[in-house]
Structure formats: structure tokens, C-alpha cells
Design an enzyme around this catalytic site. Structure first.
Site, PDB file in Angstrom:
ATOM      1  N   GLU A  87      88.179-102.858  -1.247  1.00  0.00           N
ATOM      2  CA  GLU A  87      86.978-103.646  -1.526  1.00  0.00           C
ATOM      3  C   GLU A  87      85.830-102.763  -2.008  1.00  0.00           C
ATOM      4  OE1 GLU A  87      88.539-105.428   2.475  1.00  0.00           O
ATOM      5  OE2 GLU A  87      88.693-103.538   1.373  1.00  0.00           O
TER       6      GLU A  87
ATOM      7  N   CYS B 204      86.910-105.464   6.781  1.00  0.00           N
ATOM      8  CA  CYS B 204      86.371-104.853   7.997  1.00  0.00           C
ATOM      9  C   CYS B 204      84.838-104.932   7.970  1.00  0.00           C
ATOM     10  CB  CYS B 204      86.831-103.398   8.099  1.00  0.00           C
ATOM     11  SG  CYS B 204      86.086-102.317   6.841  1.00  0.00           S
TER      12      CYS B 204
END
Length: 169
Positions: free
Chosen positions: A66, A94
Site C-alpha cells: 500500500e 495495518c
């Protein structure tokens, strides 16, 4: 596994298509010895950026798929504001990644497998549903969940086997 705040999985053909592409990219990560997680950033049916994990290659704890995809998309667009774009990722983001997602102003996240150990979009934490944040991001989880889980499980099973650790752990 979803908690309040994450949308139920919808059978959106566009989401399915981009998740299949993310899964193929995650397979490349596994072949390179990285945890098989990949991300695509999409604008109106066009992939703006794509990446897979590179923590091992770069020895960088922030080299999550990401994070790399966000950096690439920002560079391509010439701005850190990624408004109107959707992030497809094979594993629930996360806390580090959801922070970057919120700060980059992405419109939406679509993810595959839930991550009960580190997920911050409904599993362990639910950061996007925090009402005091300055940006709201839409979250859809579980798209391609079984395929994402299978890829991750196979990768870690292979690692344990190669390390001589009982694969039943």
C-alpha cells in the site's frame, strides 16, 4: 470477521476484476520471496499505480504494498492528494498503511483477506470508523478473501517446510 464500519462484501464485477489483478501481482511477490500482498490504485477503471511488498528486498519495514503504491500514485499525479481513487489490496491494511491511506485522501479501500493479527480496518482495530479523523474512507473487505488467504497460507506453509518447521503449526 468484519466488525462495525466495514461494508459487507458485494459482488461488484469491477472490484472482482481488480482484486484478481492484485492477486496475480501478489503471486509475483511470493515468487520473489516477499509476503504475497499486492496493491493497486485505480481511477475510473484505470490502474494508476501498483506494487507488492518489498520489505525483504529493500530491508525497509515501511515497504508495504500500500505504501509503495501510494507513493507511485502521488508521483504520477503530481500531488499527495489521491482524492477519488480506490485502493485494492489483497490483505487488510495495518495501522501504518491505513494512516497513509487516510492522509492521502483515498476515497475507498477494497481488500481481500482479513488480518486478525494486524488488521486496522475491522479485524484488530477499526481506524477508518474513528469519527474524529479529518478524512473518511469507504472500506469494503473480503473481496477475493478465500484466494487471498490461500495465497498467504501457501506461502507461509512453504516457508515453514523449507525451514524444517512442522507445517501443522
Amino acid at each position: 470477521m468484519p466488525s462495525a464500519g466495514a461494508e459487507a462484501v458485494m459482488n461488484d464485477p469491477t472490484d472482482q476484476r481488480f482484486m484478481r489483478e492484485a492477486l496475480a501481482l501478489a503471486g509475483r511477490a511470493a515468487a520473489a520471496g516477499e509476503v504475497p500482498v499486492a496493491a493497486l490504485i485505480v481511477e475510473r477503471d484505470e490502474i494508476v499505480a501498483q506494487a507488492y511488498n518489498r520489505r525483504e528486498m529493500w530491508q525497509d519495514p515501511t515497504a508495504h504494498a500500500e505504501m509503495i503504491a501510494i507513493r507511485k500514485a502521488a508521483a504520477r499525479r503530481g500531488t499527495w492528494r489521491l482524492t477519488g481513487l480506490t485502493l485494492y489490496v489483497t490483505l487488510e491494511p495495518c495501522t501504518m498503511c491505513i494512516g497513509a491511506i487516510i492522509h492521502s485522501r483515498l476515497l475507498r479501500i477494497v481488500f481481500g483477506a482479513w488480518d486478525p493479527k494486524a488488521g486496522a480496518c475491522g479485524s484488530l482495530l477499526n481506524v477508518p470508523s474513528t469519527p474524529r479523523l479529518n478524512h473518511f474512507v469507504q472500506v469494503t473487505g473480503g473481496v477475493g478473501e478465500k484466494e487471498s488467504q490461500a495465497l498467504l497460507q501457501s506461502f507461509f506453509r512453504t516457508l515453514r517446510t523449507e525451514a524444517g518447521v512442522d507445517a501443522q503449526l
